[in-house]
Design a protein around this motif. Structure first.
Motif, PDB file in Angstrom:
ATOM      1  N   GLN A 165       0.809  -1.221   0.000  1.00  0.00           N
ATOM      2  CA  GLN A 165       0.000   0.000   0.000  1.00  0.00           C
ATOM      3  C   GLN A 165       0.845   1.275   0.000  1.00  0.00           C
ATOM      4  O   GLN A 165       0.328   2.359   0.268  1.00  0.00           O
ATOM      5  N   ALA A 166       2.119   1.139  -0.323  1.00  0.00           N
ATOM      6  CA  ALA A 166       2.998   2.310  -0.313  1.00  0.00           C
ATOM      7  C   ALA A 166       2.594   3.327  -1.381  1.00  0.00           C
ATOM      8  O   ALA A 166       2.808   4.530  -1.218  1.00  0.00           O
ATOM      9  N   SER A 167       2.027   2.873  -2.498  1.00  0.00           N
ATOM     10  CA  SER A 167       1.580   3.776  -3.571  1.00  0.00           C
ATOM     11  C   SER A 167       0.071   3.689  -3.758  1.00  0.00           C
ATOM     12  O   SER A 167      -0.438   3.776  -4.871  1.00  0.00           O
ATOM     13  N   GLU A 199      -7.508   5.374  -7.840  1.00  0.00           N
ATOM     14  CA  GLU A 199      -7.755   4.932  -9.220  1.00  0.00           C
ATOM     15  C   GLU A 199      -7.502   3.440  -9.369  1.00  0.00           C
ATOM     16  O   GLU A 199      -8.345   2.704  -9.886  1.00  0.00           O
ATOM     17  N   ARG A 200      -6.341   2.981  -8.884  1.00  0.00           N
ATOM     18  CA  ARG A 200      -5.976   1.569  -9.031  1.00  0.00           C
ATOM     19  C   ARG A 200      -5.706   0.875  -7.699  1.00  0.00           C
ATOM     20  O   ARG A 200      -5.250  -0.272  -7.675  1.00  0.00           O
ATOM     21  N   MET A 201      -5.973   1.576  -6.618  1.00  0.00           N
ATOM     22  CA  MET A 201      -5.812   1.041  -5.271  1.00  0.00           C
ATOM     23  C   MET A 201      -4.380   0.533  -5.037  1.00  0.00           C
ATOM     24  O   MET A 201      -3.456   1.297  -5.019  1.00  0.00           O
ATOM     25  N   GLN A 202      -4.183  -0.782  -4.900  1.00  0.00           N
ATOM     26  CA  GLN A 202      -2.879  -1.344  -4.536  1.00  0.00           C
ATOM     27  C   GLN A 202      -2.065  -1.818  -5.746  1.00  0.00           C
ATOM     28  O   GLN A 202      -1.073  -2.531  -5.575  1.00  0.00           O
ATOM     29  N   ALA A 203      -2.461  -1.411  -6.944  1.00  0.00           N
ATOM     30  CA  ALA A 203      -1.858  -1.973  -8.160  1.00  0.00           C
ATOM     31  C   ALA A 203      -0.341  -1.782  -8.220  1.00  0.00           C
ATOM     32  O   ALA A 203       0.405  -2.709  -8.562  1.00  0.00           O
ATOM     33  N   ALA A 204       0.143  -0.585  -7.900  1.00  0.00           N
ATOM     34  CA  ALA A 204       1.585  -0.319  -7.984  1.00  0.00           C
ATOM     35  C   ALA A 204       2.357  -1.184  -6.980  1.00  0.00           C
ATOM     36  O   ALA A 204       3.410  -1.752  -7.309  1.00  0.00           O
ATOM     37  N   MET A 217      -0.682  -3.849 -13.589  1.00  0.00           N
ATOM     38  CA  MET A 217      -0.909  -2.498 -13.105  1.00  0.00           C
ATOM     39  C   MET A 217      -2.389  -2.137 -13.124  1.00  0.00           C
ATOM     40  O   MET A 217      -2.771  -0.995 -12.831  1.00  0.00           O
ATOM     41  N   GLU A 218      -3.240  -3.115 -13.437  1.00  0.00           N
ATOM     42  CA  GLU A 218      -4.679  -2.875 -13.398  1.00  0.00           C
ATOM     43  C   GLU A 218      -5.159  -2.864 -11.951  1.00  0.00           C
ATOM     44  O   GLU A 218      -4.449  -3.289 -11.039  1.00  0.00           O
ATOM     45  N   PHE A 219      -6.379  -2.412 -11.761  1.00  0.00           N
ATOM     46  CA  PHE A 219      -6.970  -2.278 -10.422  1.00  0.00           C
ATOM     47  C   PHE A 219      -6.798  -3.554  -9.611  1.00  0.00           C
ATOM     48  O   PHE A 219      -7.073  -4.658 -10.077  1.00  0.00           O
ATOM     49  N   PHE A 220      -6.360  -3.380  -8.359  1.00  0.00           N
ATOM     50  CA  PHE A 220      -6.221  -4.515  -7.453  1.00  0.00           C
ATOM     51  C   PHE A 220      -6.384  -4.023  -6.025  1.00  0.00           C
ATOM     52  O   PHE A 220      -5.848  -2.979  -5.651  1.00  0.00           O
ATOM     53  N   ASN A 221      -7.125  -4.779  -5.215  1.00  0.00           N
ATOM     54  CA  ASN A 221      -7.324  -4.387  -3.826  1.00  0.00           C
ATOM     55  C   ASN A 221      -7.745  -5.601  -3.004  1.00  0.00           C
ATOM     56  O   ASN A 221      -8.755  -6.233  -3.290  1.00  0.00           O
ATOM     57  N   THR A 222      -6.939  -5.944  -2.006  1.00  0.00           N
ATOM     58  CA  THR A 222      -7.273  -7.048  -1.112  1.00  0.00           C
ATOM     59  C   THR A 222      -6.671  -6.766   0.252  1.00  0.00           C
ATOM     60  O   THR A 222      -6.100  -5.691   0.481  1.00  0.00           O
ATOM     61  N   HIS A 223      -6.782  -7.725   1.173  1.00  0.00           N
ATOM     62  CA  HIS A 223      -6.205  -7.495   2.496  1.00  0.00           C
ATOM     63  C   HIS A 223      -4.681  -7.556   2.416  1.00  0.00           C
ATOM     64  O   HIS A 223      -4.125  -8.526   1.898  1.00  0.00           O
ATOM     65  N   PRO A 224      -3.985  -6.549   2.930  1.00  0.00           N
ATOM     66  CA  PRO A 224      -2.519  -6.491   2.774  1.00  0.00           C
ATOM     67  C   PRO A 224      -1.763  -7.623   3.446  1.00  0.00           C
ATOM     68  O   PRO A 224      -0.641  -7.940   3.047  1.00  0.00           O
ATOM     69  N   PHE A 225      -2.347  -8.262   4.471  1.00  0.00           N
ATOM     70  CA  PHE A 225      -1.641  -9.336   5.168  1.00  0.00           C
ATOM     71  C   PHE A 225      -1.794 -10.683   4.460  1.00  0.00           C
ATOM     72  O   PHE A 225      -1.002 -11.598   4.694  1.00  0.00           O
ATOM     73  N   LEU A 226      -2.821 -10.817   3.605  1.00  0.00           N
ATOM     74  CA  LEU A 226      -3.085 -12.098   2.936  1.00  0.00           C
ATOM     75  C   LEU A 226      -2.790 -12.043   1.445  1.00  0.00           C
ATOM     76  O   LEU A 226      -3.074 -13.001   0.728  1.00  0.00           O
ATOM     77  N   VAL A 227      -2.231 -10.938   0.986  1.00  0.00           N
ATOM     78  CA  VAL A 227      -2.011 -10.765  -0.451  1.00  0.00           C
ATOM     79  C   VAL A 227      -1.033 -11.798  -1.019  1.00  0.00           C
ATOM     80  O   VAL A 227      -1.099 -12.147  -2.206  1.00  0.00           O
ATOM     81  N   THR A 228      -0.142 -12.334  -0.188  1.00  0.00           N
ATOM     82  CA  THR A 228       0.855 -13.274  -0.699  1.00  0.00           C
ATOM     83  C   THR A 228       0.232 -14.572  -1.207  1.00  0.00           C
ATOM     84  O   THR A 228       0.814 -15.253  -2.043  1.00  0.00           O
ATOM     85  N   PHE A 229      -0.960 -14.898  -0.699  1.00  0.00           N
ATOM     86  CA  PHE A 229      -1.653 -16.082  -1.209  1.00  0.00           C
ATOM     87  C   PHE A 229      -1.986 -15.903  -2.682  1.00  0.00           C
ATOM     88  O   PHE A 229      -1.769 -16.805  -3.506  1.00  0.00           O
ATOM     89  N   LYS A 248      -7.216 -13.248 -10.166  1.00  0.00           N
ATOM     90  CA  LYS A 248      -6.977 -12.111  -9.269  1.00  0.00           C
ATOM     91  C   LYS A 248      -8.290 -11.538  -8.745  1.00  0.00           C
ATOM     92  O   LYS A 248      -8.438 -11.276  -7.548  1.00  0.00           O
ATOM     93  N   VAL A 249      -9.234 -11.356  -9.647  1.00  0.00           N
ATOM     94  CA  VAL A 249     -10.527 -10.800  -9.254  1.00  0.00           C
ATOM     95  C   VAL A 249     -11.276 -11.752  -8.321  1.00  0.00           C
ATOM     96  O   VAL A 249     -11.909 -11.334  -7.347  1.00  0.00           O
ATOM     97  N   ALA A 250     -11.171 -13.059  -8.598  1.00  0.00           N
ATOM     98  CA  ALA A 250     -11.908 -14.056  -7.800  1.00  0.00           C
ATOM     99  C   ALA A 250     -11.359 -14.197  -6.392  1.00  0.00           C
ATOM    100  O   ALA A 250     -12.096 -14.557  -5.472  1.00  0.00           O
ATOM    101  N   THR A 251     -10.078 -13.920  -6.203  1.00  0.00           N
ATOM    102  CA  THR A 251      -9.465 -14.122  -4.880  1.00  0.00           C
ATOM    103  C   THR A 251      -9.382 -12.864  -4.034  1.00  0.00           C
ATOM    104  O   THR A 251      -9.457 -12.950  -2.804  1.00  0.00           O
ATOM    105  N   MET A 252      -9.250 -11.695  -4.653  1.00  0.00           N
ATOM    106  CA  MET A 252      -8.992 -10.500  -3.846  1.00  0.00           C
ATOM    107  C   MET A 252     -10.186 -10.126  -2.971  1.00  0.00           C
ATOM    108  O   MET A 252     -10.010  -9.644  -1.847  1.00  0.00           O
ATOM    109  N   GLY A 253     -11.406 -10.352  -3.425  1.00  0.00           N
ATOM    110  CA  GLY A 253     -12.581 -10.022  -2.628  1.00  0.00           C
ATOM    111  C   GLY A 253     -12.737 -10.901  -1.396  1.00  0.00           C
ATOM    112  O   GLY A 253     -12.818 -10.394  -0.262  1.00  0.00           O
ATOM    113  N   PRO A 254     -12.795 -12.236  -1.573  1.00  0.00           N
ATOM    114  CA  PRO A 254     -12.914 -13.117  -0.406  1.00  0.00           C
ATOM    115  C   PRO A 254     -11.794 -12.940   0.612  1.00  0.00           C
ATOM    116  O   PRO A 254     -12.037 -12.967   1.820  1.00  0.00           O
ATOM    117  N   LEU A 255     -10.567 -12.754   0.145  1.00  0.00           N
ATOM    118  CA  LEU A 255      -9.455 -12.584   1.083  1.00  0.00           C
ATOM    119  C   LEU A 255      -9.569 -11.284   1.873  1.00  0.00           C
ATOM    120  O   LEU A 255      -9.127 -11.207   3.019  1.00  0.00           O
TER     121      LEU A 255
END
Length: 280
Positions: A40-42, A46-51, A79-91, A113-120
């Motif tokens: 979440q450094a960037s 617009e793209r949340m956590q993409a960078a 670099m497209e939109f991405f947003n999930t929990h920062p502690f579980l993103v490694t999964f 990516k879309v299927a996993t980021m929401g539930p996590l």
């Protein structure tokens, strides 16, 4: 380290010049896990956590795509939109790295990516913010209240042992199981989220009663009789009624759009004024 992704079941990306599969070593996965700390450094709206996501994925992408054109296409997609929990993103990183290594189709990777980021995101909030954080903070705070300097240290140790254990463990697990993890995730999401939420809310309820110290120091006089309003009336109706009511008031104001800083300021002013007037 081997991945269970089946190249026959998933479409190979026709856009890549180099179609050869690439296996990642544990050192690369570990480097990705460390980089995920900067997810979440960037952060932007617009793209949340993409960078941050791309920064974490870069060690894998650079090893997998030897052709600059292939690397460019892959990095552009990540670099497209991405947003999930920062502690579980490694999964998610582990699964996607396995798919990238097998040169799977871009649309398939995007769908994963879309299927996993929401539930996590939901599981992470229930697991960390509603369960682990209150429990670890409660243990640390109880020690600190008793005057022990170990309170904050115990809190940080408890929280981060679980945090880093999951962050690195899920990276290796996600890569090892590949897309086979998706079925497990979908089956377990509701159960894990509900169980963690129930446990977390129970802990929060106990913390309200234990750590919100709100008592009225008011005595009502009726002739020669004196009745302590707190002990003689309120506690008889329901012990810890005032802390519960104040917690609900803060929750209500948060839902109405009040900022946490404003509520902290109100609490400080309320406490000081009450102490000065002899109410508490």
């Amino acid at each position: 380290m081997e991945s269970n992704v089946n190249r026959e079941e998933l479409v190979v990306n026709p856009e890549y010049k180099d179609q050869r599969p690439v296996e990642l070593d544990r050192k690369t996965l570990t480097k990705m896990a460390w980089r995920s700390l900067l997810l979440q450094a960037s952060f932007n709206y617009e793209r949340m956590q993409a960078a941050g996501w791309l920064y974490g994925m870069s060690p894998a992408l650079e090893k997998i795509h030897k052709e600059k054109e292939d690397l460019s296409k892959s990095m552009k997609m990540h670099m497209e939109f991405f947003n999930t929990h920062p502690f579980l993103v490694t999964f998610v990183m582990g699964i996607v790295a396995a798919m990238e290594g097998n040169k799977n189709d871009t649309d398939t990777i995007r769908g994963i990516k879309v299927a996993t980021m929401g539930p996590l995101g939901g599981i992470g909030d229930a697991l960390f913010w509603l369960t682990l954080l209150p429990i670890a903070a409660g243990i640390g705070a109880s020690l600190a209240i008793d005057g022990s300097v170990a309170g904050p240290i115990i809190f940080l140790i408890l929280f981060n042992v679980v945090h880093f254990g999951l962050r690195f463990g899920l990276m290796y697990y996600g890569y090892r199981t590949g897309v086979n993890s998706i079925g497990i995730l979908k089956e377990s999401t509701k159960l894990v989220s509900r169980a963690a939420s129930i446990l977390g809310l129970t802990v929060v309820g106990a913390l309200i009663a234990s750590y919100i110290n709100l008592k009225l120091d008011v005595v009502i006089k009726a002739g020669e009789a004196e009745v302590n309003l707190q002990e003689g009336v309120l506690d008889q109706i329901m012990p810890k009624m005032l802390p519960l009511g104040y917690a609900f008031l803060m929750y209500f104001l948060l839902k109405k759009g009040w900022s946490p800083l404003a509520l902290i300021g109100i609490t400080v002013v309320f406490g000081v004024a009450g102490q000065y007037l002899g109410l508490f």
